[in-house]
Design a protein around this motif. Structure first.
Motif, PDB file in Angstrom:
ATOM      1  N   ILE A 372      49.129  52.602  14.952  1.00  0.00           N
ATOM      2  CA  ILE A 372      50.008  53.768  15.133  1.00  0.00           C
ATOM      3  C   ILE A 372      49.938  54.712  13.939  1.00  0.00           C
ATOM      4  N   MET A 373      48.844  54.696  13.216  1.00  0.00           N
ATOM      5  CA  MET A 373      48.735  55.509  11.999  1.00  0.00           C
ATOM      6  C   MET A 373      48.906  57.002  12.286  1.00  0.00           C
ATOM      7  N   VAL A 374      48.150  57.534  13.250  1.00  0.00           N
ATOM      8  CA  VAL A 374      48.224  58.973  13.525  1.00  0.00           C
ATOM      9  C   VAL A 374      49.576  59.337  14.126  1.00  0.00           C
ATOM     10  N   LYS A 375      50.081  58.510  15.001  1.00  0.00           N
ATOM     11  CA  LYS A 375      51.393  58.783  15.611  1.00  0.00           C
ATOM     12  C   LYS A 375      52.482  58.864  14.544  1.00  0.00           C
ATOM     13  N   THR A 376      52.439  57.944  13.581  1.00  0.00           N
ATOM     14  CA  THR A 376      53.424  57.945  12.495  1.00  0.00           C
ATOM     15  C   THR A 376      53.295  59.205  11.645  1.00  0.00           C
ATOM     16  N   MET A 377      52.071  59.588  11.312  1.00  0.00           N
ATOM     17  CA  MET A 377      51.845  60.797  10.522  1.00  0.00           C
ATOM     18  C   MET A 377      52.317  62.037  11.262  1.00  0.00           C
ATOM     19  N   ALA A 378      52.029  62.089  12.571  1.00  0.00           N
ATOM     20  CA  ALA A 378      52.393  63.261  13.369  1.00  0.00           C
ATOM     21  C   ALA A 378      53.909  63.417  13.462  1.00  0.00           C
ATOM     22  N   VAL A 379      54.619  62.307  13.610  1.00  0.00           N
ATOM     23  CA  VAL A 379      56.081  62.360  13.683  1.00  0.00           C
ATOM     24  C   VAL A 379      56.657  62.838  12.354  1.00  0.00           C
ATOM     25  N   THR A 380      56.117  62.313  11.251  1.00  0.00           N
ATOM     26  CA  THR A 380      56.612  62.682   9.921  1.00  0.00           C
ATOM     27  C   THR A 380      56.408  64.169   9.636  1.00  0.00           C
ATOM     28  N   ALA A 381      55.255  64.693  10.043  1.00  0.00           N
ATOM     29  CA  ALA A 381      54.935  66.101   9.775  1.00  0.00           C
ATOM     30  C   ALA A 381      55.348  67.026  10.913  1.00  0.00           C
ATOM     31  N   GLU A 382      55.959  66.473  11.965  1.00  0.00           N
ATOM     32  CA  GLU A 382      56.441  67.245  13.107  1.00  0.00           C
ATOM     33  C   GLU A 382      55.308  68.021  13.778  1.00  0.00           C
ATOM     34  N   LEU A 383      54.224  67.305  14.068  1.00  0.00           N
ATOM     35  CA  LEU A 383      53.115  67.903  14.805  1.00  0.00           C
ATOM     36  C   LEU A 383      53.395  67.802  16.305  1.00  0.00           C
ATOM     37  N   TYR A 384      52.867  68.745  17.058  1.00  0.00           N
ATOM     38  CA  TYR A 384      53.078  68.778  18.497  1.00  0.00           C
ATOM     39  C   TYR A 384      51.847  68.242  19.224  1.00  0.00           C
ATOM     40  N   GLY A 385      52.045  67.900  20.491  1.00  0.00           N
ATOM     41  CA  GLY A 385      50.929  67.402  21.290  1.00  0.00           C
ATOM     42  C   GLY A 385      50.787  65.900  21.184  1.00  0.00           C
ATOM     43  N   ARG A 386      49.851  65.358  21.946  1.00  0.00           N
ATOM     44  CA  ARG A 386      49.628  63.907  21.964  1.00  0.00           C
ATOM     45  C   ARG A 386      48.654  63.534  20.843  1.00  0.00           C
ATOM     46  N   LYS A 387      49.212  63.191  19.716  1.00  0.00           N
ATOM     47  CA  LYS A 387      48.423  62.795  18.555  1.00  0.00           C
ATOM     48  C   LYS A 387      48.481  61.277  18.407  1.00  0.00           C
ATOM     49  N   VAL A 388      47.343  60.619  18.631  1.00  0.00           N
ATOM     50  CA  VAL A 388      47.238  59.166  18.536  1.00  0.00           C
ATOM     51  C   VAL A 388      45.991  58.836  17.730  1.00  0.00           C
ATOM     52  N   ASN A 389      45.715  57.543  17.526  1.00  0.00           N
ATOM     53  CA  ASN A 389      44.565  57.158  16.710  1.00  0.00           C
ATOM     54  C   ASN A 389      43.256  57.742  17.218  1.00  0.00           C
ATOM     55  N   HIS A 390      43.130  57.821  18.545  1.00  0.00           N
ATOM     56  CA  HIS A 390      41.881  58.340  19.112  1.00  0.00           C
ATOM     57  C   HIS A 390      41.684  59.819  18.781  1.00  0.00           C
ATOM     58  N   SER A 391      42.738  60.472  18.293  1.00  0.00           N
ATOM     59  CA  SER A 391      42.620  61.885  17.928  1.00  0.00           C
ATOM     60  C   SER A 391      41.580  62.096  16.830  1.00  0.00           C
ATOM     61  N   THR A 392      41.401  61.108  15.942  1.00  0.00           N
ATOM     62  CA  THR A 392      40.420  61.282  14.863  1.00  0.00           C
ATOM     63  C   THR A 392      38.995  61.274  15.423  1.00  0.00           C
ATOM     64  N   ARG A 393      38.734  60.385  16.381  1.00  0.00           N
ATOM     65  CA  ARG A 393      37.397  60.353  16.999  1.00  0.00           C
ATOM     66  C   ARG A 393      37.166  61.626  17.812  1.00  0.00           C
ATOM     67  N   LYS A 394      38.220  62.097  18.444  1.00  0.00           N
ATOM     68  CA  LYS A 394      38.093  63.349  19.200  1.00  0.00           C
ATOM     69  C   LYS A 394      37.887  64.522  18.260  1.00  0.00           C
ATOM     70  N   THR A 395      38.533  64.500  17.089  1.00  0.00           N
ATOM     71  CA  THR A 395      38.321  65.540  16.083  1.00  0.00           C
ATOM     72  C   THR A 395      36.871  65.536  15.614  1.00  0.00           C
ATOM     73  N   PHE A 396      36.331  64.328  15.390  1.00  0.00           N
ATOM     74  CA  PHE A 396      34.929  64.168  14.988  1.00  0.00           C
ATOM     75  C   PHE A 396      34.003  64.852  15.995  1.00  0.00           C
ATOM     76  N   ALA A 397      34.187  64.546  17.283  1.00  0.00           N
ATOM     77  CA  ALA A 397      33.279  65.049  18.309  1.00  0.00           C
ATOM     78  C   ALA A 397      33.475  66.543  18.573  1.00  0.00           C
ATOM     79  N   THR A 398      34.735  66.956  18.787  1.00  0.00           N
ATOM     80  CA  THR A 398      34.973  68.356  19.142  1.00  0.00           C
ATOM     81  C   THR A 398      34.604  69.312  18.011  1.00  0.00           C
ATOM     82  N   THR A 399      34.865  68.909  16.764  1.00  0.00           N
ATOM     83  CA  THR A 399      34.538  69.781  15.629  1.00  0.00           C
ATOM     84  C   THR A 399      33.036  70.005  15.535  1.00  0.00           C
ATOM     85  N   LEU A 400      32.267  68.947  15.686  1.00  0.00           N
ATOM     86  CA  LEU A 400      30.809  69.082  15.602  1.00  0.00           C
ATOM     87  C   LEU A 400      30.252  69.849  16.797  1.00  0.00           C
TER      88      LEU A 400
END
Length: 465
Positions: A372-400
């Motif tokens: 729950i690393m990304v979910k915890t970070m997103a709640v703390t920083a008040e980020l919107y949207g479905r931010k979960v651990n898989h978001s980092t892999r999706k960031t990797f792919a979509t950014t490239l």
């Protein structure tokens, strides 16, 4: 041809005379299959030996994979004619005389070994999903008086149980499951039966037609209630969100938790880690600090088999250089764990660390916390949207992909086996959508003119509506 002097003995046949039941007969049958395989291998090797010795033999009987270049070289070095095939097998090397030559090259493998190999190499998520779904079904079945294992239930009875299960099962909070969840249970039970060599496919077999019709009707009913209409897909992190994480000190090097979050996020984005499992399995030795030809430092990931080992390069002009933060994190581990390649990479932060000393204890971070690393970070920083651990892999792919990197390059770096899978990641960013909207607005918004301005004055400006 006699077996005397050969590095094996003829396999003995087990008599079925004393078989008392079906289990005994099965054991006899398995023994016969192994015996015939051994005899076949023996005949092929003797045929090869005869061919190399100049005997009149049908060469088609010799399997090509048994022709060893080293064996032929050894024959040339012998300097003497081979009179008997047994001489070839006996005199080729000292290893042959004790049987190790054949044992090293032809490992004995049983059918059960091959089946276990398939299971061991099945995707861990698939194994866990099958186990979880079976547990759900067994809990429901037990509450309805059925205590047998799935494989022990007669097909007509199992068909009826599955129909009742699809219709009656609920989540622990009493809510309905998503349609795909019920279909997933069906797939898991089907997979379980196949693994046990039970010749039935519950998704097609006529014996399970009733439960299939119930599942189909249940899926339609759930969709009419709004279930399953929206895909719960992870959303990538954009640069503004990551900036906000740093500003809130959720990321950075201000404290042990922020530093841990940062190296976790950098690993997930730069190496395209999958959710939780790859982070859980990560060891210190999987990440190696190296330098390229120009002296630039980078951290290379060796934790799994990929066509290209992904690398995280230093950004010397930034205070938040990922390599610099990686080195800082390693320096804050307990001293004996700074160079232990087998130690778990993510360690639990100390509650009251010394600012200039060790920040982390010897205890590794648990898999639930890592999950729950990304979910915890997103709640703390008040980020919107479905931010979960898989978001980092999706960031990797979509950014490239949005940076127009070749899709084959992205697949190799991220460990994707199929390029077609990346179509789910190649989605337009907010900036790209804004640009697209501006282009479309150039068509839908008319140019200013005297006639149009007069009409607007008569009908009031939009700001007053």
């Amino acid at each position: 041809m006699e077996d005397e002097g050969l590095p094996w003995s003829s396999p003995k046949k087990v008599s079925d005379r004393f078989a008392k039941n079906g289990e005994d007969m099965l054991e006899v049958l398995v023994n016969d299959i192994d015996r015939y395989e051994q005899l076949s291998n023996r005949e092929e090797l003797l045929a090869l030996a005869s061919a190399l010795a100049g005997r009149d033999v049908i060469l088609e009987a010799v399997a090509l994979e048994h022709v060893d270049a080293v064996l032929l070289v050894n024959l040339e070095q012998c300097g003497a004619a081979i009179q008997n095939p047994e001489d070839l097998l006996q005199n080729n090397s000292n290893e042959v005389n004790d049987g190790s030559f054949l044992q090293d090259r032809y490992k004995a493998v049983t059918i059960s070994d091959t089946e276990q190999f398939i299971l061991d190499n099945r995707n861990a998520n698939t194994r866990n999903k099958t186990k979880s779904d079976l547990k759900m079904f067994y809990e429901w079945a037990l509450s309805n008086g059925e205590m047998r294992m799935v494989e022990d239930i007669p097909f007509p009875k199992l068909d009826g149980l599955l129909a009742r299960f699809y219709l009656g099962v609920r989540r622990r909070d009493g809510e309905e499951y998503e349609p795909d969840t019920l279909s997933g249970v069906q797939n898991s039970i089907d997979r379980h039966l196949k693994d046990l060599k039970i010749n039935v496919e519950i998704k097609k077999h006529e014996a399970f037609s009733h439960s299939r019709r119930v599942l189909e009707a249940k899926r339609k009913d759930l969709k009419s209630q709004g279930k399953g209409t929206k895909k719960k897909r992870a959303e990538p992190l954009d640069s503004n969100e990551i900036q906000k994480l740093y500003e809130k000190q959720v990321l950075g090097a201000a404290n042990p938790t922020a530093l841990l979050n940062t190296v976790w996020l950098n690993n997930g984005v730069h190496y395209g880690f999958r959710g939780r499992q790859e982070h859980t399995n990560l060891r210190l030795g999987d990440l190696k600090l190296l330098k390229d030809g120009s002296g630039t430092e980078y951290v290379e990931f060796y934790g799994d088999v990929r066509d290209v080992t992904p690398k995280m390069f230093a950004q010397p002009n930034s205070d938040y250089c990922p390599v610099k933060l990686f080195k800082l994190y390693v320096s804050k581990r307990p001293e004996d764990l700074r160079s232990d390649p087998e130690s778990r990479f993510y360690l639990r932060p100390l509650p009251n660390p010394d600012k200039d000393g060790v920040w982390y204890c010897r205890q590794p971070l648990g898999k639930n916390k890592l999950g729950i690393m990304v979910k915890t970070m997103a709640v703390t920083a008040e980020l919107y949207g479905r931010k979960v651990n898989h978001s980092t892999r999706k960031t990797f792919a979509t950014t490239l992909l949005q940076s127009e990197r070749p899709v084959t390059e992205v697949a190799q770096l991220g460990g994707w086996k199929s390029i077609s899978t990346l179509t789910h990641y190649n989605i337009p960013s907010i900036k790209q959508q804004s640009k697209a909207s501006k282009i479309l607005s150039e068509i839908t918004i008319p140019e200013s003119s005297n006639e149009l301005d007069a009409v607007n004055l008569m009908n009031k400006p939009l700001t007053q509506l």
